[in-house]
Design an enzyme around this catalytic site. Structure first.
Site, PDB file in Angstrom:
ATOM      1  N   GLU A   1      41.069  36.004  32.832  1.00 31.82           N
ATOM      2  CA  GLU A   1      40.836  35.373  34.135  1.00 31.82           C
ATOM      3  C   GLU A   1      41.337  33.930  34.148  1.00 31.82           C
ATOM      4  O   GLU A   1      41.862  33.455  35.156  1.00 31.82           O
ATOM      5  CB  GLU A   1      39.334  35.414  34.455  1.00 31.82           C
ATOM      6  CG  GLU A   1      38.856  36.809  34.755  1.00 31.82           C
ATOM      7  CD  GLU A   1      37.351  36.982  34.589  1.00 31.82           C
ATOM      8  OE1 GLU A   1      36.885  37.081  33.445  1.00 31.82           O
ATOM      9  OE2 GLU A   1      36.645  37.013  35.614  1.00 31.82           O
TER      10      GLU A   1
ATOM     11  N   ASN B   1      35.471  26.392  34.884  1.00 32.86           N
ATOM     12  CA  ASN B   1      34.525  27.388  35.405  1.00 32.86           C
ATOM     13  C   ASN B   1      33.117  26.802  35.255  1.00 32.86           C
ATOM     14  O   ASN B   1      32.567  26.771  34.162  1.00 32.86           O
ATOM     15  CB  ASN B   1      34.678  28.676  34.577  1.00 32.86           C
ATOM     16  CG  ASN B   1      33.771  29.781  35.066  1.00 32.86           C
ATOM     17  OD1 ASN B   1      32.940  29.572  35.957  1.00 32.86           O
ATOM     18  ND2 ASN B   1      33.906  30.954  34.482  1.00 32.86           N
TER      19      ASN B   1
END
Ligand code: ADP
Length: 397
Positions: free
Chosen positions: A383, A7
């Site tokens: 996530e 990320n």
């Protein structure tokens, strides 16, 4: 199968390496201050202490290269060779109308991510840098893009259109997209399981963190959500204002002689809880201040709870009822006080909570009270696991 999840932010990079045979996290970490003085990597191998490496890192290539080195390091590494990594899953912020689900990165996909730079100016360029660094450093290992917007693509036009001249939708794709899609997908799926997998379900998911959003999920598909063209829309957040009268924007620009970038920064970085309290963007700080008699902290928290309750009411109507309300992310998972206050507003819909169960945390919790017409759940979001699972599924196709 081992999957690396990445990320990338504009100056940071978070990662987790998964063993997908048992969903175990082998190592995770964070690189901060990429391209600025004081770059460092904080690497935590499972079951061991965090190790910190401080060294200049000029760009995302250098940051990912350092992460790779540490993953195979004899001391703090968790694999013996990078060839053990079967695929890399990347969080990508904005997929506009082009992506309804996760996909394997190709030149065409990268082109579309680039096309969305205007819509996600802080995140999309960094996300693409992360993808390109992995392509360079791990040639032949597939990269998978998982979009924050994708899960919301099932919204009907009546939910995603703005009442602006239609040409702006046609020319610039101005419409509601919604964000935190991977989190809403994860927790709504889990909520439907907790409901016993009924054929039809109506779930309202509240992702309450630094950035916050709510989604209305009917039969597993989003029909409405609070964030819009960008993550600024919705309700009060740590530093974002959420929905305001749009006329305030030109009004303040004129009064304070502000440029478009300056007003954008005020609404995104200096508003919300921070702007109202003038103290902090952290909800724990605001709560402490409120408990010490700070009136503005109390106002900011009252507004937060009230605005959330109003959206839940609106989505109850949009869904034509509701089977379960889910609370997730930093505030949603950890703060029973906010959950209780929000649910108190919802008593008119038949919501009753179990005050004792509302004190629990750290697991999927059903804190529905006796006789409640709607279930209330706490579901810790994950996530990264969702990104890893999408990556594995696409690699197995
Ligand atoms: P991000 O959007 O950055 O991922 P998080 O989901 O981590 O944010 O949420 C951060 C927010 O959660 C902060 O405002 C913080 O105060 C709040 N939070 C985190 N832990 C707790 C806790 N134990 N009690 C209350 N609030 C918490």
């Amino acid at each position: 199968m081992k999957i690396l999840v990445i990320n990338c932010g504009s100056s940071s990079l978070k990662y987790q390496l998964y063993n997908m045979d048992n969903n175990e996290v082998l190592a995770k970490g964070l690189v901060e201050r990429i391209g600025i003085e004081g770059s460092n990597l904080q690497h935590t191998p499972a079951g061991k202490d965090k190790v910190v490496f401080e060294q200049p890192l000029a760009n995302h290539d250098e940051a990912i290269k350092l992460v790779m080195e540490k993953l195979v390091d004899p001391e703090c590494g968790v694999i013996s060779d990078l060839s053990e990594i079967n695929g890399v899953g990347h969080r990508v912020l904005h997929g506009s109308k082009y992506f309804t689900e996760s996909c394997v990165v190709t030149d065409e996909v990268k082109e579309v991510v680039r096309k969305c730079f205007d819509l996600g100016p802080l995140h999309n360029p960094a996300n693409l840098m992360g993808i390109e660094a992995c392509e360079k450093l791990m040639p032949g290992v597939p990269n998978i893009a998982v979009f924050d917007t994708a899960f919301h693509q099932t919204m009907p036009p009546k939910a995603y259109m703005y009442a602006l001249p239609y040409e702006y939708y046609e020319k610039y794709d101005v419409r509601r997209y919604g964000f935190h899609g991977t989190s809403h997908r994860y927790v709504s799926k889990r909520a439907i399981e907790m409901l016993g997998n009924p054929e039809h379900s109506k779930v309202i998911t509240c992702h309450l963190g630094n950035g916050s959003s709510i989604a209305a999920v009917k039969d597993g598909k989003v029909i409405d959500t609070t964030m819009g063209l960008t993550p600024l829309a919705g309700f009060e957040m740590g530093t974002r204002c959420g929905d305001i009268d749009p006329a305030i924007v030109p009004y303040l620009m004129k009064k304070e002689n502000l440029t478009p970038d300056e007003i954008d920064t005020i609404m995104n970085k200096k508003s919300g809880l921070l702007g109202l309290t003038g103290r902090s963007s952290d909800f724990r700080d605001a709560e402490e201040a409120m408990n010490n008699g700070d009136e503005r902290a109390k106002l900011a928290l009252d507004m937060f709870r009230y605005q959330i309750a109003k959206f839940i009411g609106a989505y109850y109507v949009a869904l034509g009822g509701c089977d379960a309300i889910v609370f997730t992310a930093g505030i949603g998972e950890n703060n029973g006080g906010h959950r209780a206050a929000i649910c108190e507003y919802l008593e008119c819909l038949g919501v009753k909570i179990d005050a004792e169960k509302n004190k629990l945390r750290g697991a999927d919790i059903d804190f529905t009270g006796e006789g409640s017409k709607i279930k209330t759940f706490i579901i810790p979001t994950d996530e990264e696991l969702m990104i890893a699972q999408d990556t594995m599924e696409l690699l197995n196709k």
